[in-house]
Design a protein around this motif. Structure first.
Motif, PDB file in Angstrom:
ATOM      1  N   VAL A  22       4.554 -23.630  -6.747  1.00  0.00           N
ATOM      2  CA  VAL A  22       5.221 -22.402  -6.293  1.00  0.00           C
ATOM      3  C   VAL A  22       4.219 -21.283  -6.062  1.00  0.00           C
ATOM      4  CG1 VAL A  22       6.900 -20.633  -6.936  1.00  0.00           C
ATOM      5  CG2 VAL A  22       7.365 -23.034  -7.448  1.00  0.00           C
ATOM      6  N   TRP A  23       3.196 -21.194  -6.911  1.00  0.00           N
ATOM      7  CA  TRP A  23       2.238 -20.104  -6.755  1.00  0.00           C
ATOM      8  C   TRP A  23       1.534 -20.187  -5.405  1.00  0.00           C
ATOM      9  CZ3 TRP A  23      -2.756 -21.049  -5.581  1.00  0.00           C
ATOM     10  CH2 TRP A  23      -3.302 -22.305  -5.907  1.00  0.00           C
ATOM     11  N   VAL A  25       2.811 -21.409  -2.565  1.00  0.00           N
ATOM     12  CA  VAL A  25       3.762 -20.962  -1.541  1.00  0.00           C
ATOM     13  C   VAL A  25       3.820 -19.441  -1.501  1.00  0.00           C
ATOM     14  CG1 VAL A  25       6.167 -21.018  -0.798  1.00  0.00           C
ATOM     15  CG2 VAL A  25       5.118 -23.072  -1.787  1.00  0.00           C
ATOM     16  N   VAL A  26       3.902 -18.815  -2.679  1.00  0.00           N
ATOM     17  CA  VAL A  26       3.979 -17.357  -2.749  1.00  0.00           C
ATOM     18  C   VAL A  26       2.666 -16.719  -2.313  1.00  0.00           C
ATOM     19  CG1 VAL A  26       4.304 -15.390  -4.295  1.00  0.00           C
ATOM     20  CG2 VAL A  26       5.722 -17.440  -4.559  1.00  0.00           C
ATOM     21  N   GLY A  29       2.219 -16.761   1.441  1.00  0.00           N
ATOM     22  CA  GLY A  29       3.070 -15.748   2.051  1.00  0.00           C
ATOM     23  C   GLY A  29       2.467 -14.369   1.933  1.00  0.00           C
ATOM     24  N   TYR A 170       1.331 -23.891   5.027  1.00  0.00           N
ATOM     25  CA  TYR A 170       2.232 -22.817   4.590  1.00  0.00           C
ATOM     26  C   TYR A 170       1.749 -21.462   5.093  1.00  0.00           C
ATOM     27  CZ  TYR A 170       5.405 -25.478   1.624  1.00  0.00           C
ATOM     28  OH  TYR A 170       6.382 -26.336   1.177  1.00  0.00           O
ATOM     29  N   TRP A 174       4.172 -19.175   7.385  1.00  0.00           N
ATOM     30  CA  TRP A 174       4.472 -17.819   6.937  1.00  0.00           C
ATOM     31  C   TRP A 174       4.008 -16.796   7.968  1.00  0.00           C
ATOM     32  CZ3 TRP A 174       7.883 -16.288   3.742  1.00  0.00           C
ATOM     33  CH2 TRP A 174       8.134 -16.898   2.514  1.00  0.00           C
ATOM     34  N   GLY A 231      11.924 -18.322   5.402  1.00  0.00           N
ATOM     35  CA  GLY A 231      11.366 -17.906   4.112  1.00  0.00           C
ATOM     36  C   GLY A 231      12.148 -18.460   2.937  1.00  0.00           C
ATOM     37  N   SER A 232      13.481 -18.493   3.073  1.00  0.00           N
ATOM     38  CA  SER A 232      14.301 -19.048   1.982  1.00  0.00           C
ATOM     39  C   SER A 232      14.053 -20.545   1.826  1.00  0.00           C
ATOM     40  CB  SER A 232      15.773 -18.769   2.244  1.00  0.00           C
ATOM     41  OG  SER A 232      16.246 -19.479   3.385  1.00  0.00           O
ATOM     42  N   VAL A 235      10.475 -20.806   0.042  1.00  0.00           N
ATOM     43  CA  VAL A 235      10.484 -20.395  -1.357  1.00  0.00           C
ATOM     44  C   VAL A 235      11.444 -21.247  -2.167  1.00  0.00           C
ATOM     45  CG1 VAL A 235      11.002 -18.499  -2.936  1.00  0.00           C
ATOM     46  CG2 VAL A 235       9.813 -18.039  -0.775  1.00  0.00           C
TER      47      VAL A 235
END
Length: 237
Positions: A22-23, A25-26, A29, A170, A174, A231-232, A235
């Motif tokens: 997850v980190w 992906v964030v 972005g 990603y 993004w 984006g949804s 994430v």
């Protein structure tokens, strides 16, 4: 390369890859947002949006039966796509509308692939699209821009490990989702002060009789909806 190697490579391209943390992906972005918001960085990164914008014009021109004469990309991040055919009608309208719609819709398609775990497939899809675009480029700067972009995708997809490929994919998706919004806002700002009389929106207004503001609104709604949905997916996945 023997048949087994080709088969293994094909299965790797069409197969799925491990989900990134997850980190990552964030973080990608956040990096994409930094590439879009500050004006100095945007003046550089906007060239990628121009590739997608003009590529959208060119692809739709071909799909609607128009003859694509060539595409030019300039160092000031502007571009020009020239096609010939009937000067009015659905083909011309769709071709004119495709430019501002292409970056966010490409980002949305990319988000769908990443949400399904097809990281390598996304990278190779980008390589194929860029190779097709390169054939239609008619100036040196444009050819260099597409070659450099395509080479980056090729090197990452061929030599990088799974996590680097995921970060690159990603980041690209993004960026398309976020960068699809800013050019539309800039377009309307220029139009407000009479700076873009021959913009895509104004050409569409002359072709359809629908006011240019509504065309700009369509571009903006598409970009925002693609950003929210894509984006949804990124994430949430």
């Amino acid at each position: 390369m023997d048949g087994q190697s080709i088969g293994d490579a094909w299965h790797h391209v069409v197969g799925t890859q491990p989900d990134p943390p997850v980190w990552l992906v964030v973080a990608t972005g956040a990096v994409a947002l930094v590439a879009v918001l500050p004006a100095p960085l945007w003046r550089l990164s906007r060239a990628i949006v121009t590739i997608a914008h003009e590529g959208g014009h060119g692809l739709v021109a071909l799909l609607t039966g128009r003859r694509l004469s060539g595409i030019r990309l300039h160092s000031d991040t502007s571009g020009l796509t020239v096609s010939s055919g009937k000067p009015t009608g659905p083909g011309m309208i769709l071709t004119a509308a495709a430019g501002y719609l292409a970056p966010p819709l490409l980002g949305l398609g990319g988000a769908a692939l990443l949400a399904a775990g097809h990281i390598t497939a996304l990278l190779w899809t980008a390589i194929v699209l860029l190779a097709g675009l390169l054939v239609m480029i008619r100036n040196a700067f444009g050819a260099l821009s597409v070659l450099v972009t395509g080479a980056a995708f090729l090197l990452v997809s061929w030599y990088a490990g799974d996590q680097v490929q995921a970060a690159f994919a990603y980041l690209g998706v993004w960026f398309l989702l976020l960068a699809g919004v800013r050019p539309v806002v800039e377009l309307q700002r220029k139009r407000r002060y009479g700076g873009a009389p021959d913009s895509d929106a104004d050409q569409l207004a002359r072709l359809t009789g629908v006011t240019a503001v509504l065309w700009v609104s369509l571009f903006l709604v598409t970009a925002l909806a693609s950003l929210l949905a894509g984006g949804s997916w990124l994430v949430g996945h």
